[in-house]
Design an enzyme around this catalytic site. Structure first.
Site, PDB file in Angstrom:
ATOM      1  N   ARG A 114       0.812  -1.215   0.000  1.00 39.71           N
ATOM      2  CA  ARG A 114       0.000   0.000   0.000  1.00 39.71           C
ATOM      3  C   ARG A 114       0.845   1.265   0.000  1.00 39.71           C
ATOM      4  NH1 ARG A 114      -5.203   0.855   3.664  1.00 39.71           N
ATOM      5  NH2 ARG A 114      -5.099   2.772   2.419  1.00 39.71           N
ATOM      6  N   LYS A 115       2.156   1.116   0.136  1.00 42.88           N
ATOM      7  CA  LYS A 115       3.028   2.283   0.169  1.00 42.88           C
ATOM      8  C   LYS A 115       3.449   2.677  -1.247  1.00 42.88           C
ATOM      9  CE  LYS A 115       2.886   2.223   4.670  1.00 42.88           C
ATOM     10  NZ  LYS A 115       2.072   1.010   4.936  1.00 42.88           N
ATOM     11  N   ALA A 116       3.985   3.910  -1.374  1.00 41.16           N
ATOM     12  CA  ALA A 116       4.343   4.438  -2.700  1.00 41.16           C
ATOM     13  C   ALA A 116       5.473   3.649  -3.348  1.00 41.16           C
ATOM     14  CB  ALA A 116       4.726   5.912  -2.578  1.00 41.16           C
TER      15      ALA A 116
END
Length: 395
Positions: free
Chosen positions: A180-182
């Site tokens: 879910r992180k960039a």
């Protein structure tokens, strides 16, 4: 149309980058980890970056390297992912919760000093959802009381505070590479620090306490001799498979941050007139990284409930938020509560005999927040669908 809450977006080049360590045969921590660490330093401005297995192990390793141990206390925001508190428990410490500022979802510095005791050793501010915590105030408190500051920057990629990237404002910064992180490596984390001696200890501790890494030994004059182990460390090493993917993504780091900010700007404009939805704030001096797009449902009623300690009103807003989330789901828009109030989870509630209303802003955020889909690679028609469905209110 169905729009997920998040979706990893990888280029063909990034996907193929994982083949390089597979072909080379060097799969464990090695040259790709070193390249990823160097790219992370270049992007954040940190002097040292140490790749590990997750943000959780980054937090754990940071506290362990600083000397945090049994009986010590650490101040943790009551509204965060559970890992921020868990690492304190793992080291035998005591978690001391602090309430948050409902407008930013970050720890409220005004409540920190009253929580400090002779056993307090650390403050763990969280840059929640990509917005920097108030680090001037937090660092001033820490300096007055001789405390360590370990930044939970799990969501902090691309977030800056007065021009300085988060994770470089305390003793260490801890980042996540969850999908879910960039930037994602599946699982994985990174520690940043400007303290050379601390960085060296962190590198040893992540690698069983070894005096040199396998790569250093392999490239050295006597690769056949095993390294000494001056400390009893941990196995918290990132693999070269993961690091190859992370390093490849760092080549478009600026573009990823810019795209996420553009998506947030479009949401901001579309929802500006919706009085029943508080969109993310960006206080002066901050650049939001927008790991997600957390909103507050019916903010005026939430503020009223907080001002009057009206639990019944808060429950009513909570029930309406849940009904709205269900309606959005039926229309193909995935949502989530922004995160959870850790003091309301059964382990911490029971261990410390806590009640929801002890940290009212965290309780309100737990019950009345909602994150909308935001991820780089989001198609314009996907975002427009979210805008149309949200704007119709549905419930």
């Amino acid at each position: 149309m169905s729009v997920p809450i998040a979706r990893a977006s990888l280029t063909l080049q990034e996907i193929e980058s994982v083949l390089e360590p597979l072909r080379s045969g060097w799969l464990v921590q090695g040259p790709k980890v070193r390249a990823f660490e160097e790219a992370w330093c270049a992007f954040t401005g940190a002097e040292h970056s140490i790749a590990v297995t997750s943000c959780t192990t980054a937090l754990h390793l940071s506290l362990a390297a600083l000397g945090f141990g049994p009986g010590d206390e650490a101040i943790v925001p009551a509204f965060t992912w559970i890992a921020t508190a868990n690492v304190v428990e793992h080291l035998g410490g005591r978690v001391v919760f602090a309430d948050i500022d409902i407008s930013t979802f970050n720890i409220d510095p005004r409540g920190i000093e009253a929580l400090i005791t002779p056993r307090t050793k650390a403050i763990l501010p969280v840059h929640l959802f990509g917005l920097a915590a108030d680090m001037e105030a937090i660092n001033a408190i820490a300096q007055r009381h001789g405390l360590w500051v370990v930044e939970d920057a799990a969501c902090g990629f691309g977030a800056t505070h007065h021009g300085q990237h988060v994770g470089t404002l305390g003793h260490t910064g801890c980042f996540s590479f969850h999908p879910r992180k960039a930037i994602t490596t599946g699982e994985g984390g990174m520690i940043t620090t400007n303290d050379a001696r601390l960085a060296e200890r962190l590198r040893r501790l992540r690698d069983h306490g070894a005096a040199m890494t396998d790569l250093q030994r392999h490239l050295g004059p006597r690769p056949y001799l095993l390294a000494d182990h001056p400390e009893a460390g941990y196995n918290q090493r990132m693999t070269d498979l993961q690091a190859a993917l992370g390093a490849a993504q760092m080549q478009r780091a600026d573009a990823i941050v810019a795209e996420r900010r553009q998506l947030a700007t479009r949401y901001d404009a579309a929802f500006a007139q919706l009085g029943w939805l508080q969109t993310p704030v960006e206080p002066p001096g901050n650049a939001h990284g927008y790991q997600s797009y957390p909103c507050l449902f019916e903010p005026e009623l939430v503020s009223q409930a907080l001002a009057t300690a009206d639990q019944q009103l808060l429950r009513q807003v909570h029930e309406r938020r849940n009904a709205w989330m269900e309606a959005l789901q039926q229309q193909g828009v995935s949502t989530r509560p922004a995160t959870h109030a850790v003091h309301m989870l059964s382990y911490y509630r029971d261990r410390y005999n806590l009640t929801p209303e002890q940290f009212p802003a965290a309780q309100a955020a737990n019950d009345c927040s909602i994150s909308l889909p935001l991820f780089h690679g989001m198609r314009r028609e996907e975002q427009q669908h979210v805008i149309d469905v949200v704007s119709s209110r549905l419930a």
